[in-house]
Design a protein around this motif. Structure first.
Motif, PDB file in Angstrom:
ATOM      1  N   GLY A 139       0.820  -1.208   0.000  1.00 13.46           N
ATOM      2  CA  GLY A 139       0.000   0.000   0.000  1.00 13.46           C
ATOM      3  C   GLY A 139       0.851   1.254   0.000  1.00 13.46           C
ATOM      4  N   ARG A 140       1.909   1.262   0.800  1.00 14.19           N
ATOM      5  CA  ARG A 140       2.815   2.423   0.809  1.00 14.19           C
ATOM      6  C   ARG A 140       3.461   2.628  -0.556  1.00 14.19           C
ATOM      7  N   GLU A 141       3.688   1.533  -1.253  1.00  9.61           N
ATOM      8  CA  GLU A 141       4.312   1.609  -2.583  1.00  9.61           C
ATOM      9  C   GLU A 141       3.285   1.797  -3.694  1.00  9.61           C
ATOM     10  N   LYS A 142       2.008   1.993  -3.298  1.00 10.89           N
ATOM     11  CA  LYS A 142       0.902   2.198  -4.237  1.00 10.89           C
ATOM     12  C   LYS A 142       0.674   0.992  -5.148  1.00 10.89           C
ATOM     13  N   ASN A 143       1.103  -0.166  -4.692  1.00 10.96           N
ATOM     14  CA  ASN A 143       0.865  -1.403  -5.432  1.00 10.96           C
ATOM     15  C   ASN A 143      -0.411  -2.024  -4.859  1.00 10.96           C
ATOM     16  N   TRP A 144      -1.544  -1.480  -5.296  1.00 14.68           N
ATOM     17  CA  TRP A 144      -2.816  -1.811  -4.659  1.00 14.68           C
ATOM     18  C   TRP A 144      -3.246  -3.250  -4.910  1.00 14.68           C
ATOM     19  N   GLU A 145      -2.953  -3.781  -6.079  1.00 15.95           N
ATOM     20  CA  GLU A 145      -3.325  -5.175  -6.364  1.00 15.95           C
ATOM     21  C   GLU A 145      -2.615  -6.128  -5.408  1.00 15.95           C
TER      22      GLU A 145
END
Length: 303
Positions: A139-145
């Motif tokens: 989530g912090r890395e914006k890798n939502w999948e």
């Protein structure tokens, strides 16, 4: 006798027949240690025939204890150093590596956190918190999948933590999967009904789906818990604006300004409302504030 009884009695509640997740932890010996010290003191004082030897032994004991205490205190310099030391001494405990990862996450060393979590899952593939922490890193890395995948693994393994459901829904919202996110927010609320952000993000899901009554209901619930939640006020103002209820929109945006007076978009919205109603005098202060906050805003300068 008192020292021995103290040692046994204070140790019994945490180290007896009661099943414990961790077989041995350092802090359980702090209080019993007083009894142990009393016993040692009694022993040194009662060596009558060898007073010199007793004094030498006592000094050696004090020096050794001080050295060990100083050495141990170095491990408490930070969360990371403490859990690194613990992981070296207990390398086969998944929980220890998970806690080391949490310490790394607190200082944004995410790759080291990932490595520690992989070690934890190698030891115990059913370590729920490790999957959840991998979800937080994604989530912090914006890798939502990937965040959804890890949070859902934690859920499938039986987590009862409301935040895991919340963040699984939050990740779905960030991917525009608003309808899919709703059950996760609802589950989080059922587990912990007094967290404002749970209602806020559920309201956001409904807002994006244009189910405005449901959205307003949950934004109001947000404000019942946290009256100064300016984002809830703002989203209510946006909904009222879309519905053409300009007076209610104005009140909502003014509530935002009472909490956060320096948000350009809110001054822009209030200026637009006053211009739409033909009340140019009330629009001017908001336009002036907007220009002071955004000098490059050509539209505000034209108005």
């Amino acid at each position: 006798k008192f020292g021995a009884l103290w040692f046994l009695i204070t140790l019994l509640p945490t180290s007896s027949f009661i099943p414990l997740k961790q077989l041995a932890t350092e802090h359980r010996t702090y209080l019993p240690g007083l009894g142990f010290s009393l016993i040692l003191g009694w022993m040194f004082l009662n060596i009558k025939n060898c007073q010199t030897a007793a004094k030498v032994l006592f000094l050696i004991f004090i020096l050794l204890s001080s050295t060990l205490t100083l050495n141990r205190s170095l491990d408490f310099r930070s969360e990371v150093s403490l859990w690194k030391d613990t992981s070296q001494k207990s390398p086969r405990k998944a929980l220890v590596h998970n806690n080391l990862a949490t310490a790394y996450m607190a200082i944004d060393q995410l790759q080291k956190a990932k490595d520690a979590l992989k070690t934890a899952l190698t030891i115990n593939p059913s370590q729920i918190d490790s999957y959840v922490n991998l979800g937080h890193i994604a989530g912090r890395e914006k890798n939502w999948e990937q965040a959804i995948e890890k949070f859902d693994l934690g859920i499938s393994l039986g987590t009862k933590k409301s935040d895991t459901f919340y963040y699984s829904g939050f990740a779905r919202n960030n991917l525009g999967r608003y309808e899919e996110a709703i059950p996760y927010f609802e589950k989080a609320i059922s587990l912990q009904p007094f967290k404002a952000d749970y209602y806020f993000d559920l309201g956001n899901s409904y807002r994006h789906l244009k189910l405005f009554d449901n959205a307003l209901h949950h934004f109001r619930k947000t404000l019942e818990i946290e009256p100064n939640h300016y984002k809830a006020h703002n989203n209510m103002g946006t909904i009222f604006w879309v519905l053409g209820a300009t007076d209610q929109a104005r009140v909502a945006f003014e509530n935002v300004l009472s909490i956060k007076p320096y948000i350009p978009a809110i001054h822009n919205n209030l200026a637009a409302i006053h211009i739409k109603k033909g009340d140019y005098k009330k629009a001017i202060p908001h336009l002036e504030k907007l220009i002071s906050l955004q000098p490059e805003n050509i539209n505000a300068q034209k108005l």
